[in-house]
Design a protein around this motif. Structure first.
Motif, PDB file in Angstrom:
ATOM      1  N   GLU A  59     -25.610 -18.020  63.218  1.00  0.00           N
ATOM      2  CA  GLU A  59     -24.884 -19.046  63.972  1.00  0.00           C
ATOM      3  C   GLU A  59     -25.775 -19.648  65.053  1.00  0.00           C
ATOM      4  OE1 GLU A  59     -20.804 -19.547  66.659  1.00  0.00           O
ATOM      5  OE2 GLU A  59     -21.175 -17.697  65.540  1.00  0.00           O
ATOM      6  N   ALA A  63     -27.207 -23.554  65.159  1.00  0.00           N
ATOM      7  CA  ALA A  63     -26.878 -24.372  66.330  1.00  0.00           C
ATOM      8  C   ALA A  63     -28.076 -25.153  66.843  1.00  0.00           C
ATOM      9  CB  ALA A  63     -26.313 -23.484  67.435  1.00  0.00           C
ATOM     10  N   ALA A 106     -22.379 -20.455  58.593  1.00  0.00           N
ATOM     11  CA  ALA A 106     -22.532 -21.046  59.923  1.00  0.00           C
ATOM     12  C   ALA A 106     -22.595 -22.568  59.844  1.00  0.00           C
ATOM     13  CB  ALA A 106     -23.780 -20.487  60.599  1.00  0.00           C
ATOM     14  N   SER A 110     -19.844 -25.184  61.459  1.00  0.00           N
ATOM     15  CA  SER A 110     -20.269 -26.107  62.514  1.00  0.00           C
ATOM     16  C   SER A 110     -20.334 -27.555  62.070  1.00  0.00           C
ATOM     17  CB  SER A 110     -21.649 -25.685  63.037  1.00  0.00           C
ATOM     18  OG  SER A 110     -22.631 -25.782  62.016  1.00  0.00           O
ATOM     19  N   THR A 112     -22.686 -28.729  60.134  1.00  0.00           N
ATOM     20  CA  THR A 112     -24.095 -29.100  60.011  1.00  0.00           C
ATOM     21  C   THR A 112     -24.386 -29.558  58.589  1.00  0.00           C
ATOM     22  OG1 THR A 112     -24.695 -27.464  61.685  1.00  0.00           O
ATOM     23  CG2 THR A 112     -26.461 -28.260  60.255  1.00  0.00           C
TER      24      THR A 112
END
Length: 231
Positions: A59, A63, A106, A110, A112
């Motif tokens: 994670e 990020a 992750a 998020s 992404t």
């Protein structure tokens, strides 16, 4: 391609090898075929290698990224999708499986932008509860040599918007998607009906391709990822 400050940071997962040789050295190494970072760079991104690490750190790693590529590599352990190992399934890579599944989850959590290539597409499917065909004939011509075959896009999909025509792609795989993971839809097929690309709907940029764009000259898929990462 934009100024350096405009270039999004694209993480690419890597191999973790017990021994690799270069120059006078033979040592453990984190490896990534050069085609991956070159494709990211040609599309206007900055490439960052992500060797296997503690899954709990995924994670934090994601990020820091603007986009994620999960690269090709060894077979996914069938235990990851509740199947018994078949004789032609390759040896396990437990560190890569754990790390890359954590990276995928992750990225999904998020929002992404995410591109899975070959093994990466299969892991995306497994991460979302899907299963794999453990052996498929006809998609690997010679051991250690990439083949080529045509894929047909599904109109109206993300992949279809990037590559709207039937195209010939570099291929090297003996496994494929069986049951689709939750939320995934097919976005390209081979002539024999094999699912060659999957994606997640809902406006997210999540795409898996079964072939190896880093071994070819068509940069449209990677350009799509880098564009989404920049946005």
């Amino acid at each position: 391609m934009g100024a350096p400050s405009d270039r999004p940071l694209i993480g690419v997962s890597t191999y973790w090898e017990a021994a690799a040789r270069w120059g006078v050295w033979e040592l453990p190494a984190a490896l990534l075929p050069a085609g991956y970072p070159r494709l990211v760079q040609a599309a206007g991104g900055l490439a960052a290698m992500l060797p296997p690490d503690e899954p709990s750190l995924a994670e934090s790693a994601v990020a820091r990224l603007d986009g994620l590529v999960v690269a090709g590599g060894p077979d996914v352990a069938p235990e990851r999708y509740g199947a018994e190992r078949e004789p032609r399934t390759g040896p396990p890579a437990p560190e890569r499986d754990a790390w890359e599944l954590a990276l995928i989850r992750a990225a999904l959590a998020s929002g992404t932008p995410l591109l899975g290539i070959c093994r990466g597409m299969q892991l995306l499917n497994v991460a979302l509860g899907g299963t794999l065909v453990q052996h498929l004939d006809g998609h690997t011509e010679t051991v250690g040599v990439f083949g080529e075959h045509a894929v047909k896009p599904v109109p109206g999909t993300l992949y279809g918007s990037l590559v709207p025509e039937v195209s010939s792609v570099p291929t090297y795989h003996h496994q494929s998607v069986d049951r689709l993971g939750k939320g995934l839809v097919p976005s390209a097929y081979a002539e024999d009906g094999t699912v060659e690309a999957v994606e997640l709907g809902g406006g997210s940029w999540v795409l898996g391709v079964q072939w190896h764009p880093e071994m070819g000259t068509d940069g449209r898929v990677m350009s799509g990822l880098v564009g989404a990462a920049r946005g």
